[in-house]
Design an enzyme around this catalytic site. Sequence first.
Site, short mmCIF file in Angstrom:
data_model
loop_
_atom_site.label_atom_id
_atom_site.label_comp_id
_atom_site.label_asym_id
_atom_site.label_seq_id
_atom_site.Cartn_x
_atom_site.Cartn_y
_atom_site.Cartn_z
N GLU A 1 -4.59 3.09 6.76
CA GLU A 1 -4.14 3.02 5.20
C GLU A 1 -4.70 4.26 4.75
O GLU A 1 -4.18 4.67 3.81
CB GLU A 1 -4.75 1.75 4.66
CG GLU A 1 -4.77 1.59 3.35
CD GLU A 1 -5.20 0.33 2.81
OE1 GLU A 1 -5.11 -0.65 3.56
OE2 GLU A 1 -5.82 0.29 1.62
N ARG B 1 0.63 -1.10 -0.02
CA ARG B 1 0.08 -0.02 0.00
C ARG B 1 0.78 1.24 0.07
O ARG B 1 0.69 2.28 0.54
CB ARG B 1 -1.00 0.02 1.06
CG ARG B 1 -1.84 -1.10 1.16
CD ARG B 1 -2.95 -1.08 0.28
NE ARG B 1 -3.99 -2.51 0.07
CZ ARG B 1 -3.20 -3.39 -0.71
NH1 ARG B 1 -2.18 -3.33 -1.56
NH2 ARG B 1 -4.02 -4.57 -0.83
N CYS C 1 -10.57 0.28 3.41
CA CYS C 1 -10.15 -0.31 4.71
C CYS C 1 -9.33 0.98 5.42
O CYS C 1 -8.61 1.40 4.60
CB CYS C 1 -9.03 -1.45 4.35
SG CYS C 1 -9.86 -2.88 4.25
C1 LIG Z 1 -15.60 0.79 -0.89
C2 LIG Z 1 -14.10 0.69 -1.28
C3 LIG Z 1 -13.48 -0.27 -1.50
C4 LIG Z 1 -12.01 -0.19 -1.59
N1 LIG Z 1 -11.45 -1.30 -1.71
C5 LIG Z 1 -9.95 -1.38 -1.87
C6 LIG Z 1 -9.27 -2.39 -2.35
O1 LIG Z 1 -9.71 -3.66 -2.45
N2 LIG Z 1 -7.80 -2.53 -2.15
C7 LIG Z 1 -7.23 -1.23 -2.09
O2 LIG Z 1 -5.97 -1.26 -2.22
N3 LIG Z 1 -7.95 -0.11 -1.78
C8 LIG Z 1 -9.20 -0.05 -1.73
N4 LIG Z 1 -9.86 1.05 -1.38
C9 LIG Z 1 -9.16 2.18 -1.17
C10 LIG Z 1 -8.88 3.19 -2.46
O3 LIG Z 1 -9.94 3.10 -3.43
C11 LIG Z 1 -7.71 3.05 -3.11
O4 LIG Z 1 -6.51 3.29 -2.16
C12 LIG Z 1 -7.46 3.80 -4.40
O5 LIG Z 1 -6.43 3.46 -5.11
C13 LIG Z 1 -7.15 5.35 -4.12
O6 LIG Z 1 -7.43 6.05 -5.45
P1 LIG Z 1 -7.93 7.62 -5.38
O7 LIG Z 1 -7.64 7.71 -6.84
O8 LIG Z 1 -9.22 7.49 -4.93
O9 LIG Z 1 -6.94 8.30 -4.63
P2 LIG Z 1 -7.22 9.47 -3.25
O10 LIG Z 1 -8.26 9.02 -2.35
O11 LIG Z 1 -7.82 10.55 -4.36
O12 LIG Z 1 -5.75 9.79 -3.07
C14 LIG Z 1 -5.25 8.72 -2.18
C15 LIG Z 1 -3.62 9.35 -1.92
O13 LIG Z 1 -3.11 9.32 -3.26
C16 LIG Z 1 -2.53 10.63 -3.63
N5 LIG Z 1 -2.36 10.89 -5.13
C17 LIG Z 1 -3.95 10.55 -5.90
N6 LIG Z 1 -3.52 10.91 -7.13
C18 LIG Z 1 -2.16 11.02 -7.22
C19 LIG Z 1 -1.18 11.21 -8.38
N7 LIG Z 1 -1.63 11.31 -9.56
N8 LIG Z 1 0.11 11.25 -8.11
C20 LIG Z 1 0.57 11.36 -6.70
N9 LIG Z 1 -0.20 10.92 -5.59
C21 LIG Z 1 -1.63 10.90 -5.99
C22 LIG Z 1 -3.27 11.62 -2.94
O14 LIG Z 1 -2.80 12.65 -2.67
C23 LIG Z 1 -3.49 10.78 -1.73
O15 LIG Z 1 -2.41 11.03 -0.73
C24 LIG Z 1 -11.33 1.10 -1.25
C25 LIG Z 1 -12.12 2.22 -1.28
C26 LIG Z 1 -13.39 2.12 -1.05
C27 LIG Z 1 -14.28 3.19 -0.86
#
Ligand SMILES: Cc1cc2nc3c(=O)[nH]c(=O)nc-3n(C[C@H](O)[C@H](O)[C@H](O)COP(=O)(O)OP(=O)(O)OC[C@H]3O[C@@H](n4cnc5c(N)ncnc54)[C@H](O)[C@@H]3O)c2cc1C
Length: 320
Positions: A309, A172, A238
């Site tokens: 996380e 992660r 999570c």
């Molecule tokens: C219902 C649900 C289920 C989920 N299941 C999983 C799962 O099975 N496995 C898992 O790993 N995660 C899971 N997640 C968590 C989440 O979806 C992941 O971590 C996802 O990859 C985050 O992506 P995001 O674009 O929404 O990032 P954001 O939430 O917008 O950002 C997360 C972090 O990444 C940084 N960031 C975003 N974009 C960039 C970029 N382009 N360059 C540099 N930094 C950046 C942000 O600044 C922040 O620090 C789940 C979430 C939910 C709500």
Amino acid sequence: MQPFFKELNSIQGLVCEENVSLAPLTTMKVGGRARLFLTPLTITALERLLYVIHQQGICYKVLGNGSNIIVEDGGVGVVLNLSLLNKIQPSDKDRVYVEAGCTLSTFLKWCICNGFSGLEPLAGIPGSFGGAIFMNAGANGVSIGDFIDELYITTSTGSFWVKVSNDFFGYRKSYIPTDGLISAAKLRLCQQREEAHSNNNKKDALWLCDGSRIRNNLKKIMKKRLSSQPLGHPSAGCIFKNPSPDCSAWSLIAACGLQGFRLRDAQVSPKHANFIVNLGHATSNDVLDLIKLVKERVWEGTGVALKEEVVVWHHEKDVY
Ligand SMILES: Cc1cc2nc3c(=O)[nH]c(=O)nc-3n(C[C@H](O)[C@H](O)[C@H](O)COP(=O)(O)OP(=O)(O)OC[C@H]3O[C@@H](n4cnc5c(N)ncnc54)[C@H](O)[C@@H]3O)c2cc1C
């Protein structure tokens, strides 16, 4: 700050908005506003924007799809929204170029249409490519980092491609340069499954496959997710990292009797103890108080220190 705004307004392909509410842009649906919300329409605009921000010494945060962040109620300063950098393009015959703002679900649709298998285990992760790569999102034994061949990193001095090695990703987390952000990535494509797993640098690839098989795989994965996760309420997935591969955070939380525990409108999900759900009117404070309480109880009950996380965006004032 007039020169800063003047510089921003001179950037072609940049949309600037003030006081934008972030709660609707996150899956947890809590938190305050961004004083300045900047949306580049092209990577060139993003490069220019990072240059201007750097010149002014201003801090910023990057928003992907908002599915792994909790924004404090007081709000934050400058937010870069990458959601409109979302192109997908086949490149160099055996790779596909994907921009950071493209969501995993949009990319999976592209995979079905073009007959590429491999990423189905990640179906249902509601992130953008940039956010997923930054967090090295994973599920069902597969992580996004396994498939990334090259990353396009943008900094205040321009953009460059980085070949991704095996130690670039951890559990992660990723090790992208601290002064840069991910603006795009290339994933490897190949003709056959065997070839996908037998390359020199041990990276996986997407392989050509029948579209209906991919759809069936997706159905199975989504069924599993629906049965184990509380998808009917807002959440950030999570909350805590698993302390080790054979010790899950949810089992520790459940063992401490916290499954279903409610603090105002924030609740440890009765369905999955590592999820905190927003029952309707939770504030960021409610969620953060509950996170603190869970950590304390798990520490007292098991001696394990859980680590978040989710990424917390702390309140920032007077940032520009
Ligand atoms: C219902 C649900 C289920 C989920 N299941 C999983 C799962 O099975 N496995 C898992 O790993 N995660 C899971 N997640 C968590 C989440 O979806 C992941 O971590 C996802 O990859 C985050 O992506 P995001 O674009 O929404 O990032 P954001 O939430 O917008 O950002 C997360 C972090 O990444 C940084 N960031 C975003 N974009 C960039 C970029 N382009 N360059 C540099 N930094 C950046 C942000 O600044 C922040 O620090 C789940 C979430 C939910 C709500």
